[in-house]
Design a protein around this motif. Structure first.
Motif, PDB file in Angstrom:
ATOM      1  N   GLY A   1      59.481 -28.926 -12.411  1.00 45.39           N
ATOM      2  CA  GLY A   1      60.309 -29.739 -12.719  1.00 45.39           C
ATOM      3  C   GLY A   1      62.053 -29.912 -11.384  1.00 45.39           C
ATOM      4  N   ASP A   2      62.823 -30.770 -12.327  1.00 41.59           N
ATOM      5  CA  ASP A   2      63.411 -30.798 -11.509  1.00 41.59           C
ATOM      6  C   ASP A   2      64.833 -30.383 -12.420  1.00 41.59           C
ATOM      7  N   ALA A   3      66.714 -30.911 -11.750  1.00 40.31           N
ATOM      8  CA  ALA A   3      67.194 -30.490 -12.834  1.00 40.31           C
ATOM      9  C   ALA A   3      67.527 -31.611 -13.448  1.00 40.31           C
ATOM     10  N   ASN A   4      67.018 -32.597 -13.219  1.00 42.60           N
ATOM     11  CA  ASN A   4      67.077 -34.040 -13.903  1.00 42.60           C
ATOM     12  C   ASN A   4      66.615 -33.951 -15.531  1.00 42.60           C
ATOM     13  N   VAL A   5      65.413 -33.967 -15.293  1.00 42.71           N
ATOM     14  CA  VAL A   5      64.025 -33.981 -15.819  1.00 42.71           C
ATOM     15  C   VAL A   5      63.238 -32.836 -16.790  1.00 42.71           C
ATOM     16  N   SER A   6      62.970 -32.926 -18.317  1.00 44.16           N
ATOM     17  CA  SER A   6      62.692 -31.791 -18.348  1.00 44.16           C
ATOM     18  C   SER A   6      61.573 -31.007 -17.943  1.00 44.16           C
ATOM     19  N   GLY A   7      61.127 -29.918 -17.207  1.00 44.38           N
ATOM     20  CA  GLY A   7      59.876 -29.340 -16.809  1.00 44.38           C
ATOM     21  C   GLY A   7      58.618 -29.333 -17.367  1.00 44.38           C
ATOM     22  N   THR A   8      57.267 -28.840 -16.925  1.00 46.54           N
ATOM     23  CA  THR A   8      55.366 -29.331 -17.451  1.00 46.54           C
ATOM     24  C   THR A   8      55.592 -27.799 -16.642  1.00 46.54           C
ATOM     25  N   ALA A   9      54.626 -26.877 -17.566  1.00 42.08           N
ATOM     26  CA  ALA A   9      54.005 -25.806 -17.510  1.00 42.08           C
ATOM     27  C   ALA A   9      52.539 -26.796 -17.332  1.00 42.08           C
ATOM     28  N   ASN A  10      51.848 -26.915 -16.193  1.00 42.73           N
ATOM     29  CA  ASN A  10      50.550 -27.704 -16.260  1.00 42.73           C
ATOM     30  C   ASN A  10      49.349 -25.995 -15.562  1.00 42.73           C
ATOM     31  N   VAL A  11      48.348 -26.628 -16.952  1.00 41.54           N
ATOM     32  CA  VAL A  11      47.695 -24.634 -17.424  1.00 41.54           C
ATOM     33  C   VAL A  11      46.146 -25.353 -16.113  1.00 41.54           C
ATOM     34  N   PHE A  12      46.210 -24.631 -15.028  1.00 39.61           N
ATOM     35  CA  PHE A  12      44.580 -25.075 -14.333  1.00 39.61           C
ATOM     36  C   PHE A  12      43.682 -23.941 -14.747  1.00 39.61           C
ATOM     37  N   LEU A  13      42.598 -24.022 -15.745  1.00 38.78           N
ATOM     38  CA  LEU A  13      41.567 -23.288 -16.432  1.00 38.78           C
ATOM     39  C   LEU A  13      40.443 -23.635 -15.382  1.00 38.78           C
ATOM     40  N   GLY A  14      40.705 -21.633 -14.736  1.00 39.46           N
ATOM     41  CA  GLY A  14      39.562 -21.480 -13.065  1.00 39.46           C
ATOM     42  C   GLY A  14      37.872 -21.860 -13.934  1.00 39.46           C
ATOM     43  N   ASN A  15      37.358 -22.079 -13.018  1.00 40.21           N
ATOM     44  CA  ASN A  15      36.168 -21.930 -13.074  1.00 40.21           C
ATOM     45  C   ASN A  15      35.039 -20.662 -12.330  1.00 40.21           C
ATOM     46  N   GLY A  16      35.848 -20.189 -11.549  1.00 43.39           N
ATOM     47  CA  GLY A  16      34.997 -18.836 -11.383  1.00 43.39           C
ATOM     48  C   GLY A  16      34.705 -18.979 -10.280  1.00 43.39           C
ATOM     49  N   ASP A  17      34.941 -20.062  -9.543  1.00 42.09           N
ATOM     50  CA  ASP A  17      34.071 -20.187  -7.509  1.00 42.09           C
ATOM     51  C   ASP A  17      35.368 -21.193  -7.464  1.00 42.09           C
ATOM     52  N   ARG A  18      36.297 -20.594  -7.612  1.00 44.28           N
ATOM     53  CA  ARG A  18      38.143 -21.361  -6.871  1.00 44.28           C
ATOM     54  C   ARG A  18      37.687 -22.633  -6.973  1.00 44.28           C
ATOM     55  N   THR A  19      37.209 -23.154  -8.032  1.00 45.73           N
ATOM     56  CA  THR A  19      37.690 -25.015  -8.411  1.00 45.73           C
ATOM     57  C   THR A  19      38.250 -24.788  -9.588  1.00 45.73           C
ATOM     58  N   PHE A  20      38.990 -26.322 -10.609  1.00 44.18           N
ATOM     59  CA  PHE A  20      39.867 -25.650 -11.735  1.00 44.18           C
ATOM     60  C   PHE A  20      39.372 -26.920 -11.967  1.00 44.18           C
ATOM     61  N   GLN A  21      39.688 -27.296 -14.061  1.00 40.79           N
ATOM     62  CA  GLN A  21      39.697 -28.186 -14.226  1.00 40.79           C
ATOM     63  C   GLN A  21      40.835 -28.938 -14.812  1.00 40.79           C
ATOM     64  N   SER A  22      41.254 -30.076 -15.174  1.00 36.74           N
ATOM     65  CA  SER A  22      42.201 -31.030 -15.112  1.00 36.74           C
ATOM     66  C   SER A  22      43.122 -29.775 -15.715  1.00 36.74           C
ATOM     67  N   ALA A  23      44.111 -30.200 -15.409  1.00 35.89           N
ATOM     68  CA  ALA A  23      45.853 -29.804 -15.396  1.00 35.89           C
ATOM     69  C   ALA A  23      45.864 -30.030 -17.398  1.00 35.89           C
ATOM     70  N   LEU A  24      46.343 -29.117 -18.029  1.00 36.12           N
ATOM     71  CA  LEU A  24      46.624 -29.205 -19.062  1.00 36.12           C
ATOM     72  C   LEU A  24      47.869 -28.792 -19.537  1.00 36.12           C
ATOM     73  N   SER A  25      48.853 -29.527 -20.133  1.00 36.19           N
ATOM     74  CA  SER A  25      50.162 -29.526 -19.700  1.00 36.19           C
ATOM     75  C   SER A  25      51.316 -29.193 -21.308  1.00 36.19           C
ATOM     76  N   PHE A  26      51.734 -28.645 -21.107  1.00 34.81           N
ATOM     77  CA  PHE A  26      53.051 -28.226 -22.202  1.00 34.81           C
ATOM     78  C   PHE A  26      54.278 -28.511 -21.594  1.00 34.81           C
ATOM     79  N   ALA A  27      55.587 -28.993 -22.632  1.00 33.73           N
ATOM     80  CA  ALA A  27      56.687 -28.604 -22.215  1.00 33.73           C
ATOM     81  C   ALA A  27      57.105 -28.024 -21.424  1.00 33.73           C
ATOM     82  N   VAL A  28      58.548 -27.636 -20.803  1.00 37.79           N
ATOM     83  CA  VAL A  28      59.444 -26.825 -21.078  1.00 37.79           C
ATOM     84  C   VAL A  28      60.781 -26.944 -20.816  1.00 37.79           C
ATOM     85  N   GLY A  29      62.086 -26.274 -19.990  1.00 34.04           N
ATOM     86  CA  GLY A  29      63.295 -26.656 -20.266  1.00 34.04           C
ATOM     87  C   GLY A  29      63.590 -28.034 -19.056  1.00 34.04           C
TER      88      GLY A  29
END
Length: 546
Positions: free
Chosen positions: A310-338
């Motif tokens: 995020g930047d100084a003018n826009v609300s930020g986002t926490a993108n959580v990438f769940l790991g598959n255990g092989d260095r690949t990840f599932q699609s991001a799940l997004s949660f709002a921050v400040g």
């Protein structure tokens, strides 16, 4: 015939029951509750967590830079938020510490059992010794190389005393004396503008240092606070953040490096698998960049990534990438921050073993706390009720079994329902909330009650009664017999008509006798549901009432 039909129905039900006892659980995804924001000082840049007042609850310490939009508003300082143990925090206690601090970490530098703080500000590296009540003594400053910006803490020489490494134009190592003071800094020429991590990347039990700048630099530790010649790994420039974790479950530390390169309009995060000797392979790319933290956010024993942007003018986002255990990840799940997120920290703020997140928001002068709502993941099943067939007014019981499937130990709340819902049959649990034992198991007793014996589960209606449904039989039967006796038909035809009338009357008598045994048997489906945080699983079992 009625008894035979009932026996067949019960046989079919008994054959179906084993196939409806359980609904295997699927691996839990991840969920976070909406972020709760707490006001802190001006321009918060970094956050650390420890128990600063000795009550066994996680607290927060925030380094406030005093800078907004690249303009120094004030000298900044530190905000301490004492935790309540449930993931909430008391209002911040803010105080002046140094001048424009930009980095912070917590450790016990004088070995008195109280958490201390180390900060980087415009004058260098300062250590604030904790008083054990959430307050701190004045900062004691130690020289380093010029312009330190990034900070890490660890035992670099194996004496069980925390040491400090800082970097920017070069790397400075400060070995701790165990009383809150440090030896003179030893400098290395390697750059570390964007990130620094102290971790054992070659598995020899000695802490190494990883620096992020133009590419990645690894300095293997000798175990005495000194380091070998640097190993350089090429990679994208304009690094933003760096974390080290085992993303492929091979026991070797891997690196995740987030980058943004405005000139080439490229950005993202690369994950570089470690070879176990301090070198790394070519990277896997994620389409997200920002400050990062790694942890097992859904309790499946695979390392996940939280990337906050995020930047100084826009609300930020926490993108959580769940790991598959092989260095690949599932699609991001997004949660709002400040607004203007600048750093992120992973820690367990409410003692449920599920990692939570704290994010400093430099543009709105707050810290956001996002509690992990994933909950325990589990399988749930129900045994066949005992007894499996009951009369009205009786009850039956079933054993509910839950098996733990992830690393979190939140309690599981149990609820149940009965179908058909119009009946007087009810269900209940003892207990109605369970926790898992040391082996990851839990049980409860399901009781199914069928209500009063005098009550009919299906209230009789005129339309359902045999007399109503077959009331036409005597009319037709008497009519046929009347026709037979009163007509001019031949004797043979009269006997045929009379016999048919008798058969109809006999059918009514037999039907009445068959139906006089009471209401029909009924199978009831009981659905039981376990809920822990955002995780929910169900199972069913069946009871026959006659």
């Amino acid at each position: 015939m009625c008894a035979e039909h009932r026996s067949v129905a019960l046989l079919v039900i008994s054959l179906l029951v084993p196939f409806s006892l359980s609904n295997p659980a699927h691996a839990a995804t991840v969920g976070f509750k909406p972020g709760v924001t707490y006001p802190v000082g001006t321009g918060p840049r970094a956050v650390a967590s420890a128990d600063f007042n000795g009550d066994g609850k996680a607290d927060l310490a925030v380094a406030n830079s005093g800078i907004l939009n690249f303009v120094a508003i004030d000298d900044g300082g530190i905000s301490v938020l004492l935790g309540n143990g449930d993931g909430t925090f008391q209002p911040a206690n803010s105080f002046t510490a140094g001048k424009n601090p930009i980095a912070i970490a917590a450790s016990d530098f004088n070995r008195d059992g109280r958490a201390d703080l180390v900060i980087i500000d415009s004058t260098g590296v300062g250590v604030l010794l904790g008083n054990g009540d959430g307050t701190f003594g004045p900062g004691n400053y130690f020289p380093t190389a010029s312009f330190p910006r990034s900070l890490a803490v660890g035992d670099l020489n194996g004496d069980n005393i925390p040491d400090i490494v800082v970097a920017y134009s070069s790397l400075s190592v400060l070995l701790g004396n165990g009383d809150g003071t440090f030896q003179s800094h030893v400098d290395y020429s390697e750059l570390g503008r964007s990130g620094i991590v102290a971790a054992d990347v070659n598995g020899d039990g000695k802490l190494d240092v990883i620096l992020s700048d133009i590419g990645t630099t690894i300095l293997l530790g000798n175990g005495d606070g000194s380091f070998q010649s640097a190993i350089f790994s090429s990679g994208p420039i304009f690094r933003v953040a760096l974390v080290a974790a085992d993303f492929d479950l091979d026991g070797k530390l891997d690196l995740a490096v987030s980058f943004a390169d405005p000139p080439s309009k490229s950005s993202g995060t690369v994950v570089m698998p470690g070879n176990g000797d301090g070198t790394f392979q070519s990277a896997t790319h994620l389409q997200s960049f920002g400050v990062m933290s790694a942890g097992d956010f859904n309790g499946d024993n695979k390392t996940d990534l939280a990337i906050v942007s995020g930047d100084a003018n826009v609300s930020g986002t926490a993108n959580v990438f769940l790991g598959n255990g092989d260095r690949t990840f599932q699609s991001a799940l997004s949660f709002a921050v400040g607004t203007g997120p600048y750093s992120v920290l992973e820690a367990d703020f409410n003692h449920d073993k599920a990692p939570d997140l704290a994010v400093t928001n430099s543009a709105d002068n707050t810290v956001s706390v996002l509690l992990n709502a994933t909950g325990a993941d589990f399988s749930i099943s129900a045994s066949a009720p005992t007894p499996g067939t009951v009369s009205r007014g009786q009850s039956s019981t079933s054993t509910i079994t839950l098996d733990h499937l992830n690393a979190f130990d939140n309690p599981v709340a149990l609820t149940c329902s009965v179908q058909p819902a119009q009946s007087a049959t009810t269900c209940s649990f003892n207990p109605n909330s369970v926790t898992f034992d040391a082996n990851g198991n839990a049980t409860a007793t399901l009781t199914i009650s069928t209500g009063a014996a005098a009550a009919s589960l299906f209230p009789a209606t005129h339309q359902d009664s045999p007399a109503f449904r077959f009331g036409w039989l005597p009319i037709v039967g008497f009519a046929l017999m009347g026709v037979g006796f009163g007509s001019r038909l031949s004797i043979k035809r009269k006997l045929t008509v009379c016999l048919l009338g008798c058969m109809l009357l006999s059918g009514l008598i037999l039907q009445a006798a068959c139906g006089s045994s009471g209401p029909r048997s009924q199978a009831y489906t009981i659905t039981l549901t376990g809920t822990s945080g955002s995780t929910q699983h169900s199972a069913t079992t069946t009871l026959t009432v006659q």
